[in-house]
Structure formats: C-alpha cells, structure tokens
Motif scaffolding. Structure first.
Motif, mmCIF file in Angstrom:
data_model
loop_
_atom_site.group_PDB
_atom_site.id
_atom_site.type_symbol
_atom_site.label_atom_id
_atom_site.label_comp_id
_atom_site.label_asym_id
_atom_site.label_seq_id
_atom_site.Cartn_x
_atom_site.Cartn_y
_atom_site.Cartn_z
ATOM 1 N N VAL A 195 0.860 -1.180 0.000
ATOM 2 C CA VAL A 195 0.000 0.000 0.000
ATOM 3 C C VAL A 195 0.899 1.233 0.000
ATOM 4 O O VAL A 195 1.871 1.286 0.764
ATOM 5 C CB VAL A 195 -0.921 0.023 1.242
ATOM 6 C CG1 VAL A 195 -1.798 1.265 1.239
ATOM 7 C CG2 VAL A 195 -1.785 -1.232 1.280
ATOM 8 N N GLN A 199 -1.424 4.014 3.346
ATOM 9 C CA GLN A 199 -1.188 3.172 4.516
ATOM 10 C C GLN A 199 -1.458 3.943 5.798
ATOM 11 O O GLN A 199 -2.017 3.400 6.760
ATOM 12 C CB GLN A 199 0.256 2.658 4.514
ATOM 13 C CG GLN A 199 0.571 1.687 5.646
ATOM 14 C CD GLN A 199 -0.264 0.430 5.586
ATOM 15 O OE1 GLN A 199 -0.258 -0.289 4.586
ATOM 16 N NE2 GLN A 199 -1.010 0.153 6.652
ATOM 17 N N ASP A 244 -4.182 2.869 8.590
ATOM 18 C CA ASP A 244 -3.870 2.673 10.012
ATOM 19 C C ASP A 244 -4.840 3.457 10.898
ATOM 20 O O ASP A 244 -5.294 2.954 11.933
ATOM 21 C CB ASP A 244 -2.433 3.116 10.298
ATOM 22 C CG ASP A 244 -1.402 2.209 9.638
ATOM 23 O OD1 ASP A 244 -1.758 1.065 9.288
ATOM 24 O OD2 ASP A 244 -0.253 2.654 9.461
#
Length: 309
Positions: free
Chosen positions: A51, A56, A60
């Motif tokens: 990613v 990313q 998260d």
C-alpha cells in the motif's frame, strides 16, 4: 465507499438517538450493517501485497477508529456523548476512507487515466459525505430549536462542498458519470430532498425549522441511497478499467517472457549448430594429423632413408 456509506448512516442514527429523534433499535440495525461492511473492508485490505505510504497512513487510522468503535457506540446508547463529539469522530474516519482512495491514485506506476478516475470516484464519495454531514447538521438544529450562526455556516458549507466535489468529479471522470449522477438526482425523491434543503436554508438563525425531523430524515436517507447507487456504478467502472489494465499488463509480461525464452532457445540452437560444425572440422583436422603422423610421415621418412634418395 460502502463502508463510508454505512458509517454515514450509523452516524445519522446515532445523532437521532442522542437528540431523541430516533430509537435504539434503529441504531442497532445500523451498527450491525456497519460491522458487516467492516468485515468486508478488512478482508479486502488484508489481501493487499503493498500500500502506498499516504494510503497506509489512512488505513492505520481507519483501523484505530474501528478498534475504538465499541466505546463510541456505548456512549451513544448511554447518552453520555455529545452530538458534536459524535459527529466529529465519524467525520474523521470517513475523511480517512476518502484519503485512502486518493492515496491509491497517487501510487507509483498507476496509469494517469486510471488515477484521474479514482480521484473522480473519491470526489463523488466526498460529495456524498457533504450531504451526509448536512443531514446531521439539520438534525442538530431541529433538536436545538433552530440554527445557530455556526450551524448555519456549517449547513451552507455542506451545500458548497457538494457542488465543488461534484465539479471535481465532472472534470476528472468521463462524461457518462455526469449523466449517471444527473439522471439519478432528477427523480421525485431527489427533488423532494432538494426542496426541503432549500426551505431549510431560507429559515435563518434562531428560528424553528418548519421541516419536521421525520420529513428530513426520510428525504435525506433517500438522497444518500440515490448517491450510493451512483457510487456503485462508478466504482464498478473503475474496477473494470483496473482489471482490464491488469490483464493487459499480464499479457504483455507473458509476451515479453515468451520472447526472451524464444530468443534463448534460438541462441542455444545456433550455438549447437555452430558447435557441431566446429567439432566436425576439428575432427577432420585431427584425422588428417593422425594420418600424416602414422602413415604419411613414416612413408616419407622411409623413402628418404633409402640409398640414393
């Protein structure tokens, strides 16, 4: 965009419950639908091999919010959360979902046309979020007895944000996407939502809204469902284009591998043929040398050794 849509609907149900415009059962149904969407989202993202960095980061943050959702929902059920705090939490994660899509479009190696279409799809999702925020803003105003200056500004910003986001979609996406959206929003349900929105927008601050919570929630839900139907078509179109590009790359890579293999085979065949010719010539040379050494040379030496030679 499916998860974003589920979160938007859950946020509306939570706002209705806290502001006493809805009930706990409606909120429970929304949370159940959201949980199913979360499971699907996790399943899809888990299978990703890599990613891009910005995507990313958004992923998260989305995961952290999902982990904290049970606590947020408990506050909604107990009534210990304020509507503004609730709306803020959902707004952040929905923004991260849209940022995640933008991050994918910015990844290295993504075709420019595909990247534009991904951004156009994300812009449509942002437009849907503006209308979803507007829905909650009106619900808060209805519970509070009218718009404050701040909530009126938020309502107007939602209308402007929707216009700007759809403009980005029209600029980056193909013309047929605009046709899909305009045709979908030309029906009776969409026109009713627009009529109520205009009526609410003319109310002004400090005045009771003439539109009832039931009317507004139904119209707003109908509009969100219409926007979601367009999002599905757009997402399917993007997926089809990405799949076609992937297939083309696979075939191209396969053709290149085949060409390399054929080239190597050709080199080996040529090397074998040249090797055979060289071996045959070396064998002939060896035989000639052998004949000279064992037959020709002794005969000459014998002839030279004869008297009178």
């Amino acid at each position: 965009s499916e998860l974003a849509n589920r979160l938007q609907r859950e946020r509306a149900a939570a706002t209705a419950l806290i502001s006493e415009q809805g009930d706990a059962e409606a909120f429970r149904l929304r949370t159940t639908a959201t949980d199913k969407s979360i499971a699907g989202f996790r399943s899809r993202t888990k299978g990703l091999s890599s990613v891009p960095g910005s995507a990313q980061g958004a992923l998260d943050r989305i995961e952290r919010f999902i982990e904290e959702m049970p606590g947020l929902r408990a506050q909604v059920r107990s009534g210990s959360s304020t509507v503004s705090a609730l709306a803020f939490g959902y707004r952040i994660v929905i923004a991260d979902l849209n940022s995640y899509r933008d991050g994918i479009a910015q990844a290295d190696g993504v075709d420019a046309d595909i990247a534009d279409r991904i951004r156009a799809a994300a812009a449509l999702s942002e437009a849907a979020e503006h209308t979803a925020q507007q829905q909650v803003t009106v619900m808060r105003a209805q519970a509070a007895g009218g718009f404050t200056t701040a909530s009126q500004r938020t309502f107007d910003a939602g209308r402007m944000g929707y216009t700007e986001s759809t403009g980005v979609m029209f600029d980056l996406g193909p013309g047929e996407w605009r046709t899909w959206l305009e045709r979908t929003l030309s029906g009776a349900k969409a026109l009713e939502a627009r009529r109520l929105e205009d009526e609410i927008g003319r109310t002004g601050t400090g005045k009771d809204l003439t539109v009832s919570p039931e009317e507004w929630q139904k119209a707003a839900d109908d509009r969100q469902e219409l926007l979601r139907s367009v999002e599905k078509r757009v997402d399917a179109a993007v997926l089809a284009q990405v799949s076609d590009a992937r297939t083309t790359l696979i075939w191209t890579a396969g053709a290149e591998v085949a060409l390399v293999v054929l080239t190597l085979v050709g080199v080996v065949v040529v090397a074998i043929r040249l090797g055979r010719v060289m071996i045959r010539r070396l064998r002939d040379l060896r035989n000639a040398a052998h004949e000279v050494a064992h037959s020709g040379l002794p005969a000459v030496m014998n002839e030279l050794s004869q008297p009178g030679a």
